[in-house]
Design an enzyme around this catalytic site. Structure first.
Site, PDB file in Angstrom:
ATOM      1  N   HIS A 132     -24.354  11.975  -8.010  1.00  0.00           N
ATOM      2  CA  HIS A 132     -24.293  12.518  -6.656  1.00  0.00           C
ATOM      3  C   HIS A 132     -25.525  13.390  -6.400  1.00  0.00           C
ATOM      4  O   HIS A 132     -25.798  14.315  -7.167  1.00  0.00           O
ATOM      5  CB  HIS A 132     -23.045  13.388  -6.475  1.00  0.00           C
ATOM      6  CG  HIS A 132     -21.766  12.732  -6.890  1.00  0.00           C
ATOM      7  ND1 HIS A 132     -20.677  13.447  -7.318  1.00  0.00           N
ATOM      8  CD2 HIS A 132     -21.397  11.418  -6.936  1.00  0.00           C
ATOM      9  CE1 HIS A 132     -19.691  12.616  -7.621  1.00  0.00           C
ATOM     10  NE2 HIS A 132     -20.104  11.375  -7.392  1.00  0.00           N
ATOM     11  N   TYR A 147     -20.820  25.293 -11.750  1.00  0.00           N
ATOM     12  CA  TYR A 147     -22.082  25.213 -11.016  1.00  0.00           C
ATOM     13  C   TYR A 147     -22.062  26.132  -9.791  1.00  0.00           C
ATOM     14  O   TYR A 147     -21.077  26.234  -9.072  1.00  0.00           O
ATOM     15  CB  TYR A 147     -22.421  23.776 -10.623  1.00  0.00           C
ATOM     16  CG  TYR A 147     -21.342  22.950  -9.986  1.00  0.00           C
ATOM     17  CD1 TYR A 147     -21.362  22.672  -8.628  1.00  0.00           C
ATOM     18  CD2 TYR A 147     -20.307  22.410 -10.751  1.00  0.00           C
ATOM     19  CE1 TYR A 147     -20.380  21.892  -8.033  1.00  0.00           C
ATOM     20  CE2 TYR A 147     -19.324  21.622 -10.167  1.00  0.00           C
ATOM     21  CZ  TYR A 147     -19.360  21.369  -8.811  1.00  0.00           C
ATOM     22  OH  TYR A 147     -18.389  20.598  -8.224  1.00  0.00           O
TER      23      TYR A 147
END
Length: 480
Positions: free
Chosen positions: A74, A137
């Protein structure tokens, strides 16, 4: 099983990879028999070590219960900073950005003592090697359904990327969506972020439009589309596509700014408007280019460099100085300070040429000294700063050559248009306004700096060639 801390902690360090902007960060992890501790994200130290100051606004965690869980590839419309809190993963990245490195790949194992910085447009994937794995993240923008629609995908099994998955994909756990992503040949590259010119209807805005007319990544808006003084208008405008915002909007009616209504308008555009654009640039993580003026100085020095303290005389200068101070609060900025701007439309040079043609002999002030700045050259300087990317901060930009008075420039305009330069009568500023029943500072006439000469050493040191004002004036008049 939880990954143990390494025998000896790494030193904080940032390493480049074959994908531009994709960085590997060594993280010090300190542990003993009880477990371990690390500073997973420490802005001050990491920026000093070479990590971009990307401004994370959201923290996400992907918890993966089993070995072989594989996610991706992605590419997202924001920057992200990846690490693991527990477990071990194999990370893989593919550059899906438009440009010569499209399709470049990199892979790296991530344990608690490793982090990866992934820039916008680089495809990200990982495979769990040691479970459970908490894959964390930080991202530089808030997730939304609208943002998700901007994702770009690549198939995990793409033959061109040829990622060496430790666990063959046929044995791994993948989602149906990830298995359906396209091959590289069918991926539309992620375009670069765009450049926005605000104030496109003004002299500089028109010059920038001409300068960048061949670029498909530049948008120019005028006041009808974006009124920087209007908070609601600014709030409704989508700045997220832009990596650069050039503020060419300004209130420049120097004398009118001394009146009650003009004062309000000048502050609205030059100060409130600047604040709105600073906030927009900060949110979009964009470089802000802001155009300033010699009027931020009182003119008491023979010349002004970029380090001189601000000392404006009138309302216009005060609003420009205040705008400069606001822009300086956003580190990613260029303030381009200029003087005596000449572009398309009504200006001093065109007025003098018209008077010469109509047989009118003007009196022009001879005790204000400076240099002209032509918007074509100012646009070229802005383009140079954004291309060369020298140190951020303030840069003076004018034409070069010997500083002269307005009267001397008017006389040169007369001569270059085939008229007698002696028709221009030099007069002191006070006498010029006295003949009109006015005086500087009386509420109708703004006080002017007597010396507007800006030092050009700093911009020249970046490799920008400053042109001579007489040559530029001659070319300007020849273009008509």
């Amino acid at each position: 099983m939880t990954a143990a801390a390494p025998a000896g902690p790494k030193q904080l360090a940032v390493h480049t990879t074959p994908i531009p902007g994709l960085l590997v960060i060594d993280l010090p992890v300190h542990g003993d028999q009880r477990g371990w501790f690390k500073e997973n994200w420490q802005r001050q130290k990491m920026v000093a070590a070479g990590l971009p100051d990307f401004g994370p606004v959201q923290n996400n965690i992907s918890f993966n219960q089993a070995i072989g869980v594989t996610r991706g590839i992605h590419a997202e419309p924001w920057d992200k900073y990846i690490s693991v809190a527990t477990g071990r993963v194999f990370g893989a990245w593919v550059d899906l950005r438009e440009g010569p490195t499209f399709g470049a790949t990199y892979w790296h194992q991530i344990t608690p003592d490793t982090a990866i910085f992934v820039p916008r447009g680089v495809g990200n994937a990982f495979q769990t090697l040691e479970a459970p794995a908490a894959y964390t993240y930080l991202v530089s923008d808030h997730w939304s359904e609208a943002a998700q629609s901007q994702y770009t995908f690549l198939n995990l099994a793409d033959e061109t990327a040829a990622i060496p998955w430790p666990i063959p994909l046929a044995e791994a756990e993948l989602s149906a969506k990830d298995q359906a992503h396209p091959r590289l040949a069918d991926v539309t590259p992620v375009p670069p972020r765009r450049t926005l010119v605000v104030g496109g209807g003004g002299q500089l805005g028109r010059a920038l439009t001409t300068r960048w007319q061949g670029r498909a990544d530049v948008d120019v808006v005028d006041r009808d589309r974006l009124d920087v003084a209007d908070a609601d208008c600014v709030a409704a405008f989508d700045f997220s596509p832009y990596a650069v915002i050039v503020n060419a909007a300004a209130y420049t009616a120097v004398d009118t700014a001394e009146t009650p209504e003009g004062r309000r308008d000048a502050w609205a555009v030059n100060v409130t408007g600047a604040r709105h654009l600073v906030e927009a640039a900060r949110k979009a993580r964009a470089t802000l280019v802001h155009v300033s003026s010699d009027y931020v100085f009182d003119g008491s020095r023979e010349s002004h460099d970029e380090t001189e303290a601000l000392s404006p005389l009138g309302v216009y200068g005060q609003t420009k100085a205040a705008g400069d101070q606001l822009v300086a609060t956003w580190p990613d900025h260029y303030i381009v300070r200029t003087s005596w701007v000449i572009g398309e439309g009504t200006n001093f040079v065109r007025t003098m040429a018209s008077l010469a043609e109509r047989g009118i002999d003007p009196s022009v002030v001879d005790d204000q000294i400076g240099r002209l700045t032509f918007t074509r050259d100012l646009a070229a300087a802005i383009d140079h700063l954004l291309t060369a990317r020298p140190e951020l901060g303030v840069y003076n930009v004018t034409a070069g050559g010997e500083p002269l008075s307005w009267a001397a420039i008017a006389a040169e305009v007369f001569a270059l248009t085939g008229h007698d330069r002696a028709r221009v009568t030099p007069v002191p500023t006070a006498e010029y306004y006295a003949a009109q029943g006015k005086a500087e500072g009386d509420g109708t006439v703004a006080p002017r700096p007597r010396n507007s000469v800006l030092e050009l050493t700093k911009i020249e040191a970046t490799g920008f060639a400053v042109g001579d004002q007489w040559e530029a004036l001659r070319e300007y008049l020849q273009r008509g």
